[in-house]
Design an enzyme around this catalytic site. Structure first.
Site, PDB file in Angstrom:
ATOM      1  N   ASP A  13      70.957   4.038 -51.852  1.00  0.00           N
ATOM      2  CA  ASP A  13      71.629   5.015 -52.487  1.00  0.00           C
ATOM      3  C   ASP A  13      73.071   4.325 -53.177  1.00  0.00           C
ATOM      4  O   ASP A  13      74.124   4.950 -53.337  1.00  0.00           O
ATOM      5  CB  ASP A  13      71.970   6.366 -51.780  1.00  0.00           C
ATOM      6  CG  ASP A  13      71.005   7.012 -51.076  1.00  0.00           C
ATOM      7  OD1 ASP A  13      69.958   7.294 -51.707  1.00  0.00           O
ATOM      8  OD2 ASP A  13      71.230   7.245 -49.987  1.00  0.00           O
ATOM      9  N   HIS A  41      66.095   6.940 -57.790  1.00  0.00           N
ATOM     10  CA  HIS A  41      66.943   5.978 -58.330  1.00  0.00           C
ATOM     11  C   HIS A  41      67.435   6.895 -59.538  1.00  0.00           C
ATOM     12  O   HIS A  41      66.426   7.580 -60.410  1.00  0.00           O
ATOM     13  CB  HIS A  41      66.483   5.026 -59.169  1.00  0.00           C
ATOM     14  CG  HIS A  41      66.201   4.020 -58.202  1.00  0.00           C
ATOM     15  ND1 HIS A  41      65.492   2.722 -58.434  1.00  0.00           N
ATOM     16  CD2 HIS A  41      66.377   3.723 -56.817  1.00  0.00           C
ATOM     17  CE1 HIS A  41      65.306   1.859 -57.337  1.00  0.00           C
ATOM     18  NE2 HIS A  41      65.925   2.647 -56.350  1.00  0.00           N
TER      19      HIS A  41
END
Length: 428
Positions: A13, A41
């Site tokens: 992340d 993503h």
């Protein structure tokens, strides 16, 4: 750099999708080399936001070739859902801009069923799996019983492999866990339909990527998850099932290490983590809540709130070491804007000593107390900064500390989610 890697330097992340998208404008080929649709993503282009899970981030450019490598585990259902989502958003996807390795392992319905059953059976000792069948699929790969894309293309081979696998899996599902058996015909029919749609995209990607590099094309290898989720160097067992570090590229894309010219580690200006496991710099106070809300720290794939804490330079130093990083890209430095003071962890106090590495043992890491260095904060509004010189002086001091401690230069600084909110220091 003609063939370089973009990978996560924390617990995932970190903003790899944005960085890949930003750097993809100057490359010809973007390659995913590990993981599956457990990755998430987020890429923002103008006022549009795209959420990608399996397709490389270069797909948002019309002239890039995107490759799903043999190290990826592929769920055809998730793949075609993502293709449909992107096409509805106006993204053109054809066999000339998307290639899929014939050696990639297929995620089957029994992988997802077993993933969920096993996680529930662990009770309080669950490891936080996304339930998408990633781990069981990699298990079959290592046990040499997995079904690959090339097996699906050969219909007779696929049916035979499915028959053998399903008998074993159904025995486990019914006799060990007392759940309902899966039906051979329905799975077979479903995957034969996938076969028709998959076939045009399937290639030997090792050959394709190698030829691209040898023909002076620029290739970007896009990592998923992060260093601390690596199967070997992560906080085991709270990790993913693949190699997320730079070495995973050679295995997952089928190229030799001498062809790789650089590795960029993406890291947030603070630290986050999803799920269980030790987190030395985790914040349980109002500052942690403030970072979570300001940074919109909720998982793309799971929607789970992320745990938040101060930047851990021990982790970044470890990431740089195990992947041989040539550069860092620091994201979300704008999130910290407005805090009066900011801290970074420069070591762990463990058994009366100060250490600067991540212990292998979870029990040892849980005992580590962070040693902090405190810095003055900076103005909140830096989202419009276009150059390094436009950043507040205190933010520059903060960034300099990262470079100094990790002995790795920073080449990119992100001050917001948009493509245009990216400062390139032009030192790669």
């Amino acid at each position: 750099m003609s063939a370089f890697i973009v990978l996560g330097s924390q617990w995932g992340d970190e903003g790899k999708g944005k960085m890949t998208d930003y750097l993809a404008k100057d490359v010809d080929v973007v390659v995913r080399f590990q993981g599956g649709n457990n990755a998430g993503h987020t890429v923002r282009v103008g006022d549009k936001e795209y959420k990608l899970h399996i397709i490389p981030s270069g797909i948002l450019y019309k002239d890039k070739v995107n490759v799903i490598g043999n190290g990826v585990v592929l769920d055809p259902e998730a793949l075609f859902q993502e293709i449909d989502y992107l096409e509805k958003a106006g993204v053109d996807i054809q066999p000339d801009n998307l290639m899929i390795s014939d050696r990639a392992q297929l995620i089957m319905p029994y992988h997802k069923v077993l993933d969920g059953i096993k996680e529930r059976s662990r009770g309080k000792k669950d490891i936080g799996t996304t339930g998408k069948g990633i781990g069981p699929c990699y298990t079959d790969k290592m046990e040499r019983s997995g079904i690959r894309v090339c097996d699906l293309i050969n219909q007779d081979v696929f049916k035979e492999n499915l028959k053998e696998n399903l008998k074993i899996k159904n025995d486990i599902i019914t006799k060990v866990y007392g759940e309902e058996a899966l039906d051979f015909d329905s799975i077979c029919d479903q995957y034969i339909e996938y076969r028709k749609k998959l076939a045009p995209y399937v290639k030997d990607i090792s050959v394709e990527v190698y030829n691209s590099i040898k023909n002076d094309k620029k290739v970007l290898f896009e990592g998923a998850q992060g260093t601390l989720l690596d199967i070997d160097y992560g906080t085991y067992p709270y990790v993913t099932s693949s190699s997320t570090i730079a070495g995973g590229v050679c295995i997952g894309a089928g190229i030799g290490p001498t062809l790789i010219t650089g590795a960029i580690g993406v890291a947030k200006a603070y630290t986050t983590r999803v799920g269980k496991g030790p987190f030395p710099t985790e914040l349980f106070d109002d500052t942690g809540d403030w970072i979570r809300k300001s940074g919109r720290e909720y998982g793309v794939t799971t929607g789970r709130a992320r745990r938040c804490g101060w930047l851990d330079l021990v982790i970044l130093k470890t990431s740089s070491r195990v992947s041989g990083l040539t550069n860092f890209a620091i994201t979300k430095i704008d999130t910290l804007g407005g805090l009066e003071k900011v801290k970074v962890c420069t070591g762990y106090k463990f058994n009366g000593k100060i250490i600067d590495y991540v212990p292998a043992s979870l029990q040892d890491l849980a005992k580590c107390e962070p040693v902090y260095e405190e810095f003055d904060g900076w103005d909140k509004d830096i989202e419009n900064a276009k150059t390094y010189d436009e950043l507040p002086e205190n933010a520059k001091i903060y960034l300099n500390k990262i470079e100094e401690f990790t002995n790795t230069k920073i080449s990119i600084v992100s001050v917001g989610p948009g493509r245009d909110q990216t400062i390139n220091l032009n030192n790669m």
